[in-house]
Design an enzyme around this catalytic site. Sequence first.
Site, mmCIF file in Angstrom:
data_model
loop_
_atom_site.group_PDB
_atom_site.id
_atom_site.type_symbol
_atom_site.label_atom_id
_atom_site.label_comp_id
_atom_site.label_asym_id
_atom_site.label_seq_id
_atom_site.Cartn_x
_atom_site.Cartn_y
_atom_site.Cartn_z
ATOM 1 N N THR A 1 9.362 -6.060 8.496
ATOM 2 C CA THR A 1 9.263 -4.680 7.876
ATOM 3 C C THR A 1 7.802 -3.608 6.649
ATOM 4 O OG1 THR A 1 11.784 -5.467 7.978
ATOM 5 C CG2 THR A 1 10.933 -3.787 6.040
ATOM 6 N N THR B 1 10.622 -10.557 8.129
ATOM 7 C CA THR B 1 11.522 -11.562 7.344
ATOM 8 C C THR B 1 12.631 -12.148 8.532
ATOM 9 O OG1 THR B 1 13.154 -10.041 6.666
ATOM 10 C CG2 THR B 1 10.938 -10.356 5.166
#
Length: 330
Positions: A15, A94
């Site tokens: 991300t 993540t």
Amino acid sequence: MRAVKNLLVLYTGGTIGMLQTPHGLAPAGGFEARMRAWLDTHPTPPRVHWRLQEMSPLLDSANMQQANWLAMQAAIVTAVTRDGHDGILLLHGTDTLAYSAAALSFLLLGLDVPVVLTGSMLPAGAPHSDAWDNLHGALALFESGLQSGVQLYFAGQLLHGARASKLRSEAFDAFAAPARHREGSRASALPAILGYAQPRVPVKLAVLPVYPGLQAEQVQALVVSGVRGLLLECYGSGTGPSEDAALMQALQKARQGGVLIAAISQCIEGSVLFDTYAAGSRLRETGLVSGGGMTREAALGKLFALLGAGLDIDTAERWFALDLCGERVA
């Protein structure tokens, strides 16, 4: 503890560097230029010298596989032993950040440099993103000094690489090291076969939670599929349906057939203590090895590192039961 002078930033995707596409956010290259541009505008940029290397392909970490762990291990070892880097900052998505931190904790045993993994919940450049705070904080740690080993930095917290888990899917403080009972024996020395220079190969592993209704046929199906390691997530302190004779027999036959079966607690703050309940003792009698207070991420990464190094099941079990890098013992 020592300050890092020659840092490698290893960008794997995730991300933190994603950009918007017609299909949604996706990993994008060119992150070094964005990172340098942001640091140039920061009033107190860390002064550590760094260069950035992009892994190929860049990944949404939901697509992370064992082969990617091995590629990261190889890139890190090369950066240290050939190129003279004395610290590694690994940028990662993540979803599987804690899995990769745990796996690398065991794949890089004996490598005398700090390795820190970080990422972000929102892309760099998005309004109110946590990306630059995490990146700046990690760089500052390298400047001030870090101990060797693998760690995870997120939302101002520096966590042990083999103890961290992702507990939240939206909050910025997404990662924590759950409070688990930690005891056991530390390995007095590590053989070369467990060190960072040892080649590894992919290994078929499976994770199976214990739940009401678990059937012996499900264990048998995993054995038939060729798994070499099975991580059994037990209730509480390491219990399960011990009065199910067929299930107990399936577990015993799997172990006798060469499958390493390790038990961890499915509780966020749990640990396996087989002798607490008779149901736990009966599980152990089938051939299970206790994972103590290890997280799922740590136990899975440890199984991969041991079996992927070519250890036979008895030897792998002995090392699994010992603390190798702080995953079992406080």
